[in-house]
Design a protein around this motif. Structure first.
Motif, PDB file in Angstrom:
ATOM      1  N   UNK A   1       0.849  -1.317   0.276  1.00 52.98           N
ATOM      2  CA  UNK A   1       0.063  -0.153  -0.103  1.00 52.98           C
ATOM      3  C   UNK A   1       0.804   1.276  -0.040  1.00 52.98           C
ATOM      4  N   UNK A   2       0.550   2.053  -0.904  1.00 51.75           N
ATOM      5  CA  UNK A   2       1.250   3.449  -0.852  1.00 51.75           C
ATOM      6  C   UNK A   2       0.157   4.483  -0.712  1.00 51.75           C
ATOM      7  N   UNK A   3       0.535   5.332   0.575  1.00 48.77           N
ATOM      8  CA  UNK A   3      -0.579   6.580   0.812  1.00 48.77           C
ATOM      9  C   UNK A   3      -0.345   7.576  -0.141  1.00 48.77           C
ATOM     10  N   UNK A   4      -1.547   8.234  -0.372  1.00 46.98           N
ATOM     11  CA  UNK A   4      -1.491   9.407  -1.393  1.00 46.98           C
ATOM     12  C   UNK A   4      -0.753  10.540  -0.564  1.00 46.98           C
ATOM     13  N   UNK A   5      -0.766  10.678   0.775  1.00 47.50           N
ATOM     14  CA  UNK A   5      -0.280  11.617   1.492  1.00 47.50           C
ATOM     15  C   UNK A   5       0.464  10.597   2.567  1.00 47.50           C
ATOM     16  N   UNK A   6       1.950  11.005   2.504  1.00 46.43           N
ATOM     17  CA  UNK A   6       2.676  12.038   2.365  1.00 46.43           C
ATOM     18  C   UNK A   6       3.373  12.058   0.978  1.00 46.43           C
ATOM     19  N   UNK A   7       3.165  10.728   0.295  1.00 50.05           N
ATOM     20  CA  UNK A   7       3.888  10.590  -0.960  1.00 50.05           C
ATOM     21  C   UNK A   7       3.651  11.316  -2.180  1.00 50.05           C
ATOM     22  N   UNK A   8       2.673  11.935  -2.121  1.00 53.63           N
ATOM     23  CA  UNK A   8       2.204  12.937  -3.452  1.00 53.63           C
ATOM     24  C   UNK A   8       3.192  14.334  -3.329  1.00 53.63           C
ATOM     25  N   UNK A   9       3.578  14.306  -1.891  1.00 55.80           N
ATOM     26  CA  UNK A   9       4.504  15.504  -1.704  1.00 55.80           C
ATOM     27  C   UNK A   9       6.068  15.129  -2.310  1.00 55.80           C
ATOM     28  N   UNK A  10       6.396  13.827  -2.228  1.00 56.32           N
ATOM     29  CA  UNK A  10       7.700  13.180  -2.671  1.00 56.32           C
ATOM     30  C   UNK A  10       7.652  13.692  -4.121  1.00 56.32           C
ATOM     31  N   UNK A  11       6.522  13.318  -5.019  1.00 51.89           N
ATOM     32  CA  UNK A  11       6.658  13.412  -6.523  1.00 51.89           C
ATOM     33  C   UNK A  11       6.612  14.921  -6.650  1.00 51.89           C
ATOM     34  N   UNK A  12       6.062  15.952  -5.825  1.00 50.14           N
ATOM     35  CA  UNK A  12       6.242  17.269  -6.320  1.00 50.14           C
ATOM     36  C   UNK A  12       7.535  17.892  -6.063  1.00 50.14           C
ATOM     37  N   UNK A  13       8.208  17.288  -4.917  1.00 49.20           N
ATOM     38  CA  UNK A  13       9.703  17.570  -4.807  1.00 49.20           C
ATOM     39  C   UNK A  13      10.398  17.217  -6.001  1.00 49.20           C
ATOM     40  N   UNK A  14      10.276  16.006  -6.581  1.00 49.36           N
ATOM     41  CA  UNK A  14      10.772  15.606  -7.855  1.00 49.36           C
ATOM     42  C   UNK A  14      10.624  16.591  -8.955  1.00 49.36           C
ATOM     43  N   UNK A  15       9.509  17.093  -8.802  1.00 54.95           N
ATOM     44  CA  UNK A  15       9.141  18.224 -10.173  1.00 54.95           C
ATOM     45  C   UNK A  15      10.515  19.244  -9.951  1.00 54.95           C
ATOM     46  N   UNK A  16      10.359  19.664  -8.677  1.00 55.76           N
ATOM     47  CA  UNK A  16      11.518  20.781  -8.255  1.00 55.76           C
ATOM     48  C   UNK A  16      12.844  20.421  -8.800  1.00 55.76           C
ATOM     49  N   UNK A  17      13.103  19.274  -8.312  1.00 55.54           N
ATOM     50  CA  UNK A  17      14.308  18.423  -8.824  1.00 55.54           C
ATOM     51  C   UNK A  17      14.658  18.385 -10.197  1.00 55.54           C
ATOM     52  N   UNK A  18      13.596  18.138 -10.854  1.00 55.68           N
ATOM     53  CA  UNK A  18      13.511  17.941 -12.417  1.00 55.68           C
ATOM     54  C   UNK A  18      13.798  19.448 -13.117  1.00 55.68           C
TER      55      UNK A  18
END
Length: 232
Positions: free
Chosen positions: A164-181
């Motif tokens: 199981x992967x929770x939307x919160x907090x993991x959606x935040x990590x994807x958003x950090x990835x956008x900044x890193x991108x």
């Protein structure tokens, strides 16, 4: 065709290698050969968090590198369909074989949903970074449950689903990835100067295929060994 970012390929490769190691350990426990508490024991849970972090940072960064020059809705939807299709296959397979703990929202399900939610932000690194902090903070202070939104749905879902992967907090990590991108797209690629052979990042460049295939291969291999050892 744009040049690949070697650093991102290396991060994704590391994530996929660690994931294979994690699932190898999980399968050893599943067949009763070890007594390690995978995936929820001390150390193993944190190991999984490291893997998910690497994966989801890569997802956000890949959204930027693959779409910031020209967004192709067709290519995005094809990629999304491929991920969603295999997510559905995993759900059906685990529902049949592991009904009490079937995967209704695992890594691939999350990536499909996160891609849809985050793609409007691929050209907004500052906003993505801020929203990422908001998502992680809301979770850490207890305003959003890790079970959201499934705790609002009256369905017969397992209480302890596998993967199981929770939307919160993991959606935040994807958003950090956008900044890193956006940092990576500016030309930041420290691993490029190391002249890493393409073979060493092959798994990262084909991470979806590896993700889909490695567990069936493990189960066939371990299942055969278990059957042979039990019949002796």
């Amino acid at each position: 065709m744009q040049n690949r970012n070697i650093t991102l390929d290396a991060i994704r490769t590391l994530a996929i290698v660690l994931m294979v190691v994690f699932h190898f350990a999980y399968d050893l426990r599943f067949f009763g050969w070890v007594d390690w508490n995978v995936p929820n024991g001390k150390g193993w849970r944190e190991f999984r968090y490291v893997i998910l972090t690497l994966f989801f940072v890569s997802v956000g960064a890949s959204l930027v590198l693959g779409n910031y020059r020209k967004f192709s809705l067709k290519m995005f939807l094809l990629r999304l369909f491929s991920i969603a299709f295999w997510a559905a296959v995993i759900s059906l397979f685990t529902y049949y074989f592991f009904n009490a703990n079937w995967i209704f929202f695992g890594v691939l399900h999350f990536i499909a949903v996160a891609s849809v939610l985050c793609v409007p932000l691929i050209r907004k690194p500052i906003l993505s970074l801020l929203l990422g902090f908001v998502a992680v903070t809301l979770f850490n202070i207890g305003l959003v449950s890790s079970k959201w939104p499934f705790n609002l749905i009256s369905l017969s879902l397992p209480h302890s689903p596998n993967d199981y992967v929770a939307i919160f907090p993991w959606i935040g990590v994807v958003l950090f990835g956008i900044a890193i991108g956006h940092v990576l797209k500016s030309g930041f690629d420290p691993f490029a100067k190391w002249n890493i052979p393409n073979k060493l990042t092959l798994l990262g460049r084909h991470s979806l295929a590896v993700y889909i295939l490695h567990q069936p291969i493990f189960f066939v291999l371990f299942g055969t060994i278990y059957w042979l050892s039990s019949s002796v």
